[in-house]
Design an enzyme around this catalytic site. Structure first.
Site, PDB file in Angstrom:
ATOM      1  CE  LYS A 276      -4.325  -1.626   0.336  1.00  0.00           C
ATOM      2  NZ  LYS A 276      -5.456  -1.183  -0.517  1.00  0.00           N
TER       3      LYS A 276
ATOM      4  CB  SER B  48      -1.042  -8.384  -1.155  1.00  0.00           C
ATOM      5  OG  SER B  48      -1.887  -9.082  -0.259  1.00  0.00           O
TER       6      SER B  48
END
Lengths: 317, 317
Positions: A51, A302
């Site tokens: 992110k 991720s």
């Protein structure tokens, strides 16, 4: 729709601050998956998830006078920490709106990156309402979690690294929450890796993107019950969906149990900690959801932000 | 004593089969340590530890007719798995002598790499006796865990990678069991990194190398009680000690509690699993045992093989 040039520009911006995360490779992965499998370890990224890439790209492109008025984001997860750190690195004040029932460790981590945390009720609507109030009152800029060209381009920078590090990939496999990571990854992959298949993965309870992809219109589901908290988004973003329709080849699902088993395997055999959402793409390859064999595949881990108590649960399961 | 040429030759041999493990770097490491700290992640190595490097270098240099008579090693730990896999990769039959009370997961892992496991009593003497019997009976070659030039040179290959990846290092910090890793690392570091300090680390209960280093003669201690099972060696090897006296600058100790705390930090913040022995060198830097500040330091995570139940204990502590 974003282009490869947007992602290349994002790469230039984020390169000095993000980690170039390693590609994990092991005989155990190949045996397990029936393919030549590489894992892009974004769990080893700063803030423990990809992110930071999108948030930094977004905030870095704001004019200085806009940036000086502050940054706002609403998130109970990795986007909060990514935005908080990106803002700090760029000298901007960040305010993060989080549900009052967020785990203390996530609140502390977000504050640890220098952000102010403002609490709201635990619904998407209330989060957005509180964030918008702050925007109105202070003139701060909202950093959206996924439905934004600069965010999508930033998330695509991980795939640029993959394309530089790995030749002749047959497929890239990516988890889908709101569609930020798969959006950027799909655009980068299709332009940089000739013939590559782009496959998205969700958990079964959170299969809104799969249903949207099949019906060719965005499906909004009730808040799904799944251990993969990054998949609790109820619908993908509009910009993200456009990219999916154009560049994604397939969307498959895995069960929560398959995710748990994959987390255990990654921790005990590969020695890396993946969060549930981070294990979703590897789980799809391990559990042969792609119908591929003997291929060269890259799956994304991720993120790796997990509550300590959840790790114990995982190991005792 | 081995030379840089021996290590370079070992690098050529092992490069096609071992992982070039990543160097982990993070703002959290720098803040925590007061230095610019990089971690050489040999926990991400094949078999979960650096041991494959030495074992492969040793077995690869045996003449084919000798190799064909088989390989023997005695170990309850990572050397067992490293030797088993190295033998399999080189087409040799391996027999590993392990104490009868070894954890089932370690026995299974060793068998999983294709080795035959022969049990013995839980003492160094009995292990050596059983291994020597097999050597006598079959003509197999014993692969010693550390006191061997080819083993030492093989373990030194990780430092060659570090020297290629990192310029201007001020110090390298390495755990000491029998002295295989620090032996190879010290020779490579002192030849490849001008001005570098080489620091060894033990847990306090297992401080035989530190005592040996200070008195300039090998001290043998009773089997030490420490969570760092790779440090339960009672004395360093003769060849390893000669290298230490010549090339090692200091040997420091950490407590078992500092090791546990470091394991938690590595798992929850860095997202990697280190075994207790693997966390010993980072623990020394975190807990400021080196008296260095603002320096560029590389610490080795030597391995990541941990019982699942121990991870739960760690997180609940």
């Amino acid at each position: 729709m974003i282009t490869l040039d947007d992602i290349r520009a994002a790469s230039e911006r984020v390169r000095p601050v993000v980690h170039r995360t390693p590609l994990l490779h092991a005989a155990a992965l190949d045996e397990r998956s029936g393919n030549s499998l590489y894992l892009k370890a974004e769990n080893l990224q700063r803030v423990g998830a990809f992110k930071i890439r999108g948030a930094y790209n977004k905030i870095a492109t704001l004019p200085p006078e806009v940036r000086a008025m502050g940054i706002v984001a609403h998130s109970s997860g990795n986007h909060a920490q990514g935005t908080a750190l990106a803002a700090r690195l760029l000298g901007a004040k960040a305010t993060i709106v989080m549900p009052g029932n967020s785990p203390a460790v996530k609140v502390d981590a977000t504050r640890g990156y220098g952000a102010e945390v403002v609490f709201c009720q635990d619904s998407s609507d209330d989060r957005a309402r509180v964030a918008n109030e702050i925007v109105q009152k202070t003139g701060a800029t909202l950093v959206p979690p996924f439905d934004d060209d600069l965010i999508i381009a930033g998330q695509g920078t991980a795939m640029v690294e993959v394309a530089e590090d790995l030749r002749d990939l047959d497929a890239v496999v990516v988890p889908i929450g709101g569609g930020g990571l798969i959006g950027g990854t799909a655009v980068a992959a299709k332009h940089l890796c000739p013939g590559i298949k782009v496959v998205g993965v969700e958990t079964e309870p959170a299969n809104d993107a799969q249903r949207s992809f099949r019906t060719k219109q965005i499906v909004k589901i009730d808040p799904p019950k799944t251990i993969a908290d990054g998949m609790r988004t109820q619908a993908v973003g509009k910009r993200n969906f456009e990219i999916m329709l154009r560049y994604v080849d397939d969307i498959v699902t895995v069960t929560d149990e398959e995710v748990m088993e994959t987390m255990r395997f990654l921790l005990l055999r590969l020695k890396v900690l993946a969060e549930p959402t981070g294990a979703v793409a590897p789980a799809a390859v391990f559990h042969r959801k792609l119908g591929l064999e003997g291929k060269r595949i890259c799956a994304f881990i991720s993120g790796g932000n997990v509550e300590p108590s959840f790790i114990s649960t995982l190991l005792n399961a």
